[in-house]
Write an enzyme that holds these catalytic residues in place. Structure first.
Site, PDB file in Angstrom:
ATOM      1  N   GLY B  40      37.535  58.503  35.869  1.00  0.00           N
ATOM      2  CA  GLY B  40      37.534  57.180  35.220  1.00  0.00           C
ATOM      3  C   GLY B  40      36.522  56.708  34.500  1.00  0.00           C
ATOM      4  N   GLY B  42      35.701  53.485  33.263  1.00  0.00           N
ATOM      5  CA  GLY B  42      35.416  52.034  33.081  1.00  0.00           C
ATOM      6  C   GLY B  42      34.153  51.624  33.414  1.00  0.00           C
ATOM      7  N   GLY B  45      32.891  53.928  36.421  1.00  0.00           N
ATOM      8  CA  GLY B  45      32.809  55.193  36.010  1.00  0.00           C
ATOM      9  C   GLY B  45      31.655  55.589  35.097  1.00  0.00           C
ATOM     10  N   HIS B 266      46.890  35.846  38.536  1.00  0.00           N
ATOM     11  CA  HIS B 266      46.346  34.794  37.513  1.00  0.00           C
ATOM     12  C   HIS B 266      47.113  33.596  37.001  1.00  0.00           C
ATOM     13  CE1 HIS B 266      43.526  33.437  34.624  1.00  0.00           C
ATOM     14  NE2 HIS B 266      42.538  34.147  35.073  1.00  0.00           N
ATOM     15  N   SER B 284      42.515  32.849  28.709  1.00  0.00           N
ATOM     16  CA  SER B 284      41.224  32.547  29.676  1.00  0.00           C
ATOM     17  C   SER B 284      41.506  31.400  30.467  1.00  0.00           C
ATOM     18  CB  SER B 284      40.062  32.526  28.796  1.00  0.00           C
ATOM     19  OG  SER B 284      39.045  32.184  29.608  1.00  0.00           O
ATOM     20  N   ARG B 330      42.216  29.858  41.631  1.00  0.00           N
ATOM     21  CA  ARG B 330      43.253  30.626  40.867  1.00  0.00           C
ATOM     22  C   ARG B 330      44.572  30.875  42.003  1.00  0.00           C
ATOM     23  NH1 ARG B 330      40.153  35.908  38.061  1.00  0.00           N
ATOM     24  NH2 ARG B 330      39.145  34.696  36.429  1.00  0.00           N
TER      25      ARG B 330
END
Lengths: 257, 636, 233
Positions: B40, B42, B45, B266, B284, B330
């Site tokens: 990975g 991201g 990683g 979310h 957002s 949230r």
């Protein structure tokens, strides 16, 4: 909506490809272009036929995976949008849509609409970074950057590396991609030490990857889903010229070969 | 399964420093003899691979995308937290630590969270040095904004594309190391299994997605930085490629999987428009600063929003939570939206949506002010829905977004398998039962840049390179098993698409293991999943072969793993007879419908391990709170 | 290092831009000089055009000798043309290799006929330049009583052929298109760019393109339509 698709099908990198016609029916105008292809692919799959291979991941216009020329325009008819953000309401019932992969020597087709864009990574490897190892950084606020430069650097840094610029350019040039990275780093104080060696090395790699040269058509900035301006290409040219002149004046003191 | 968290002794704020001073090191000259695999690319990683290579280790990095730059960290919008206190508003490492622990509803490990808050300072320095173009003030200093209900401004941001800019920074560092030869990059390569030799992780088996070639890679340590599993719900804000395969395969080899039921929903996403929908787009959270959330008071009111008079609107968040109103956290905002939709008061054609109305804000501040604040978000909304949010209210609905659960790791980020590490969203992390906004980016980079480079040395110093190769029996066996699994999938010739199974599973999970869970629903789901799995292997269809690019086969493998993993997720939700953070059990709520936590019985991390007979077995890591007092979160 | 510069696409473009700028300067001067055709006969009985031509041959002669500077200028121009063509040729080759397979349909959004036709226009210009030199400088392809040094008469006679006039107009159209893109493009390539500057550069390029076209074709048209009188003697 009912649509006719003319899609480039190519089994392997070396096999001959051709356009194949497909009918897709009952497409919701609310679905995205990729969801329309999903629909067709599911139909093909259950018939045991090979679905159309195309790249996609985030489906919100930021990862840069999706890459297809739709009706002669990279990412399709809408401005400032990637293919995944293109919705079917932008088309009319009964339309025929031509779908092709990016076309460039540096982006060979792997299968159907999937191309190999590793040439972009190679350009970054040639200098699209600031050489700072982890842990070697000074306090963030000890580097002051005027807002204008920071904003301009950001404008260049929004590049998602999708390759639409190359696909749109009549010359298959990667100048917008390269210029965006050169400008992003060149506009920041942190990027100054390697500013000129960076541009020289990245241009060299860009050429080595068999991209074409820029002739200022401006097609790239029209196709760019992030609206990156060709002013950055001009900036690259300026830095390149300065860098080469500095090299001549200073001798081979610079990192560039 | 032994769960030794290896939290160092000493006072909380000295633990990390003293740990760094005590752990074993690998001599610089010897580092190059060690091989490390990073799966990975991201934030976690890429930052880990780059940093380990800078230290001298030989790194192999893998990603299934065509370039490491495309990992899904790129889609994070809001920002990254750091306790820099540049705004002089009273922020501190302790405050960030406390907010994170409290936001996580007291289900995270204190020592890890404090370390996260400590290294948050270095992350910003590192990113700026790399050229991440954070927002700045006119004086040239870095700009901050407040986020996710925090009382201080500690969020650093780069417009609405912070994740992208941070990832490109880590990606650039990674490419720098690739160019130098320290990292060998394998794009378009999916990890399909971990290889254990004598109980220790020694490598992975991968499939080259272009050629279908199955390969083994040997290493002295393996790092899984493979993100979260929200796509178990099919529809989520995650990228299409996100999956549980790497961490699930580690589980199958003996790694403990912690808190799988802790998922974050979310509240502000664009609602589903129909069956065709393949993913959900996040808007957002900042929109809730000026938008008012409402639904019609009357059930089934299908009038257009402008025709519904003020008196017939229910601004339910303002009504139920007067002090936080539309800015409730949230988990709370998401649940409230579900409730009103369950009552039949949802809006839009599906009835699964609530209005986020800017008309008051536009009246008060003028259209241009709203455009300056949210212009790009309004454009995205219009692009996707074809509706103009300046004229009619947006419709939003909650969507699966982040998974706090993941592989169990100790203080050194090592899983229960020696030599196997998990970083970023892939581990069970520092977020407890609910993650605060702008903390995911912080954690991914903390793990990769500043934690693993130290802690991996402690393990490697004791495990000298020994010349094991890909021809070792364990590798050959694992390769064979991988090939068998693949050939089973590629021979599926039913009449249903892979996606249809994924959708069915997603629906089941969303209904029963989503925003609200109950014993009955979970029990029923646990029974249904094996049956669905069985049908999958009978009715699914995978055309083509495994010898070249076959995207259906890739998806089939991922869905097959989800069909197993989902069961453990439900079991975990069933076990946890309390409501905390993102986990809401309808049986455990106050009279007013708020979450009721049970600290006496459930103050632990649930760690699921594979038992002898293959069924999941629960182990517990007791969470000790020595520095913060457990209390009930209230937003009334 | 210079070799590396020359080898890169950006370097080649910069060479094109610099030589292009020099050639653009030359054609503007050439066009202005041509307008002397309308200047009539001076007090000494010599046509203003011939006067001007003599000036070109004698400029700097006190210092360097007759025609020296003219030959230096010619050599410079030849080098510029040569480099410009060489770069154009190499770049076109690189560019066409960069897209071996084209699109079934491609919709252009901002490029112009001028920008896409630079190579085509350039080839017309090259063939024109060769003809033009053989026609008016050496007289090898004149066939209508070429006389060394008698510029007005050579030009007037030369333009009595309708096919020559037609070719001349075609070439000037190509020059105009070439200038329209080139005069803007060269600034981009040299890195001279700015949000306020760009519209001005674009505007100047357009005006130059139009002026060059009309300035140049005015002579053959005026000649063939007998607006300019036949040379005396």
């Amino acid at each position: 909506m009912n649509l006719t698709l003319l899609v480039w099908r190519q089994e392997t990198p070396t096999s001959e490809g051709s356009f194949k016609e497909y009918k897709v029916n009952d497409v919701s105008p609310d679905s995205s272009f990729l969801e329309m292809l999903d629909l067709l692919n599911e139909e093909l799959e259950v018939k045991g036929e090979a679905p159309i291979a195309f790249e996609h991941d985030c489906r919100e216009g930021i990862c840069g995976s999706c890459s297809m020329v739709v009706n002669g325009k990279p990412h399709g008819p809408n401005k400032l949008a990637t293919t995944c953000q293109l919705h079917m309401r932008s088309f009319k019932d009964g339309d025929t849509i031509v779908i092709e992969p990016w076309r460039a020597k540096a982006f060979p087709v792997i299968k159907d609409l999937v191309v190999d864009r590793s040439a972009f990574d190679k350009i970054i490897q040639a200098g699209g970074f600031i050489s700072v190892n982890t842990g070697a950084a000074v306090d963030a606020n000890s580097i002051l950057i005027d807002k204008e430069s920071a904003d301009s650097a950001f404008d260049a840094a929004t590049c998602i590396g999708c390759g639409a610029c190359v696909a749109a350019c009549p010359n298959g040039s990667a100048m917008l991609f390269t210029a965006a990275k050169v400008s992003h780093l060149g506009l920041l104080a942190q990027g100054q030490p390697e500013r000129y060696s960076r541009v020289i090395n990245m241009v060299k790699e860009m050429d080595a990857q068999m991209f074409g040269g820029c002739t200022n058509h401006g097609e790239c900035q029209e196709a760019c889903p992030k609206g990156i301006s060709i002013k950055f290409i001009s900036r690259l040219n300026r830095d390149y010229l300065k860098g080469r002149l500095l090299q001549i004046v200073q001798g081979s003191g610079m990192k560039a070969q | 399964m032994e769960l030794n968290s290896k939290v160092p002794d000493g006072p909380l704020d000295k633990k990390w420093t003293s740990h760094k001073g005590k752990i074993k090191l690998v001599n610089p000259a010897n580092k190059r003899k060690y091989k490390v695999i990073v799966v990975g690319t991201g934030l976690a990683g890429a930052s880990a691979a780059a940093t380990l290579s800078e230290l001298g280790y030989q790194v192999k990095a893998f990603c299934f995308q065509d370039s490491p730059r495309r990992a899904h960290s790129i889609a994070a919008q809001g920002g990254i937290n750091a306790a820099k206190n540049y705004q002089n508003d009273g922020d501190s490492v302790y405050r960030l630590f406390y907010d994170t622990i409290k936001g996580g509803d007291f289900r995270a490990r204190e020592a890890n969270v404090h370390r996260l808050a400590e290294v948050s300072l270095n992350i910003i320095d590192q990113c700026v040095a790399q050229g991440v173009p954070f927002a700045r003030e006119y004086g040239g200093t870095l700009s901050n904004r407040s986020f996710g209900g925090a009382q201080v401004s500690r969020t650093f941001y780069a417009r609405g594309q912070t994740g992208q800019q941070l990832l490109l920074g880590a990606y650039a560092a990674l490419e720098k190391e690739i160019a130098r030869g320290g990292v060998k990059m394998y794009p378009f390569t999916e990890m399909l299994d971990v290889v254990l030799v004598d109980g220790r992780a020694r490598g992975i088996v991968t499939r080259n997605l272009r050629t279908g070639k199955i390969e083994s890679h040997v290493a002295d340590a393996v790092l899984l930085c493979t993100g979260g599993y929200s796509t178990v719900f099919y529809l989520s804000t995650n990228a299409k490629g996100c999956n549980v395969t790497a961490t699930w395969r580690a589980y199958k080899r003996g790694a403990g999987f912690a808190n799988p039921c802790f998922t974050q929903i979310h509240p502000t996403c664009i609602p589903v428009t129909g069956e065709h929908q393949s993913k959900l787009t996040l808007m957002s959270e900042s929109l809730r600063n000026d938008g008012r959330i409402w639904v019609p008071k009357n059930k089934g009111d299908k009038r257009s929003p402008s025709d519904i008079p003020e008196g017939e609107r229910d601004y339910y968040l303002e009504r139920k939570y007067p002090s936080f109103g539309n800015l409730s956290p949230r988990d709370i905002a998401s649940r409230a939206a579900k409730e009103v939709c369950d009552e039949g008061r949802g809006v839009g054609s599906s009835g699964l949506g609530v209005y986020l109305d800017f008309s008051d804000a536009i009246k008060r501040l003028g259209r241009s002010a709203i455009e300056a604040r949210y212009g790009n978000l309004f454009d995205i909304y219009k692009q996707i829905t074809g509706e103009n949010p300046y004229e009619s209210p947006m419709r939003i609905f909650p969507a699966p977004h982040y998974t706090m659960g993941g592989l169990w790791v100790d203080y050194n980020l090592m899983t229960t398998i020696p030599g196997l590490y998990a970083l970023g969203e892939a581990n069970f992390s520092d977020h407890g039962a609910n993650r605060l906004g702008a903390s995911a980016l912080m954690q991914g980079l903390a793990d990769g840049y500043f934690v693993i480079p130290y802690t991996i040395g402690d393990f490697l110093a004791d495990h000298k390179p020994d010349g094991i190769s890909e021809t070792h029996k364990s590798f050959l066996d694992t390769e064979r098993e991988v090939k068998e699994r693949l050939s089973k999938l590629v021979s599926l010739r039913g009449n249903r698409s892979i996606d249809s199974f994924h959708r069915e599973l997603g629906r089941l999970m969303w209904d029963n293991c989503g925003m609200s869970r109950s014993k009955a629903g979970l029990t029923e789901t646990i029974n249904k999943i094996p049956e669905l799995r069985e049908r999958f292997y009978k009715e699914a269809c995978v055309p083509g072969s495994g010898e070249d690019l076959n995207q259906t086969l890739e998806r089939a493998g991922r869905v097959a793993d989800f069909l197993e993993f989902a069961e453990v997720m439900c079991r975990d939700a069933l076990d946890r007879e309390e409501s905390c953070g993102g986990h809401f059990r309808s049986e455990y709520q106050t009279e007013e419908g708020e979450a009721k936590r049970n600290d006496d019985d459930y103050c632990y991390a649930s760690v699921w391990g594979k038992s002898e007979d293959g069924s999941p077995k629960l182990f517990k890591e007791k969470l000790n709170f020595e520095n913060v007092k457990l209390q009930t979160r209230s937003y009334k | 290092m210079i070799l590396d510069f020359y080898r890169s696409t950006v370097g080649k473009k910069i060479i094109m831009a610099l030589t292009g700028a020099a050639l653009l300067g030359f054609v503007v001067g050439h066009m202005a000089g041509n307008l002397k055709m309308f200047g009539g006969v001076g007090a000494d009985g010599v046509h203003k055009m011939d006067h001007y031509a003599e000036f070109l041959r004698t400029m700097g002669s006190d210092l360097f000798g007759r025609e020296t500077l003219l030959w230096v200028a010619r050599a410079g121009l030849l080098v510029c043309v040569g480099l410009h063509i060489l770069m154009a040729f190499q770049l076109s080759l690189i560019n066409s290799k960069a897209r071996p397979v084209g699109y079934k349909s491609q919709e252009y959004q901002s490029s112009t006929l001028a920008s896409r036709g630079m190579m085509f226009g350039g080839i017309i210009l090259l063939s024109f330049i060769v003809f033009h030199i053989l026609h008016f400088t050496t007289g090898d392809l004149h066939f209508r009583g070429f006389e060394y040094g008698k510029v007005y008469s050579n030009v007037w006679n030369g333009f009595q052929s309708p096919s020559v006039v037609a070719f001349y107009i075609l070439a000037m159209a190509a020059l105009s298109f070439h200038t329209f893109h080139g005069a803007w493009s060269l600034f981009q390539t040299l890195g001279v760019d700015g949000p306020k500057l760009n519209p001005i550069i674009r505007g100047v390029a357009l005006v130059l393109a139009i002026l060059l076209f009309f300035g140049f074709v005015s002579v053959p048209i005026a000649t063939s339509m007998q607006i300019l009188s036949a040379p005396i003697g």
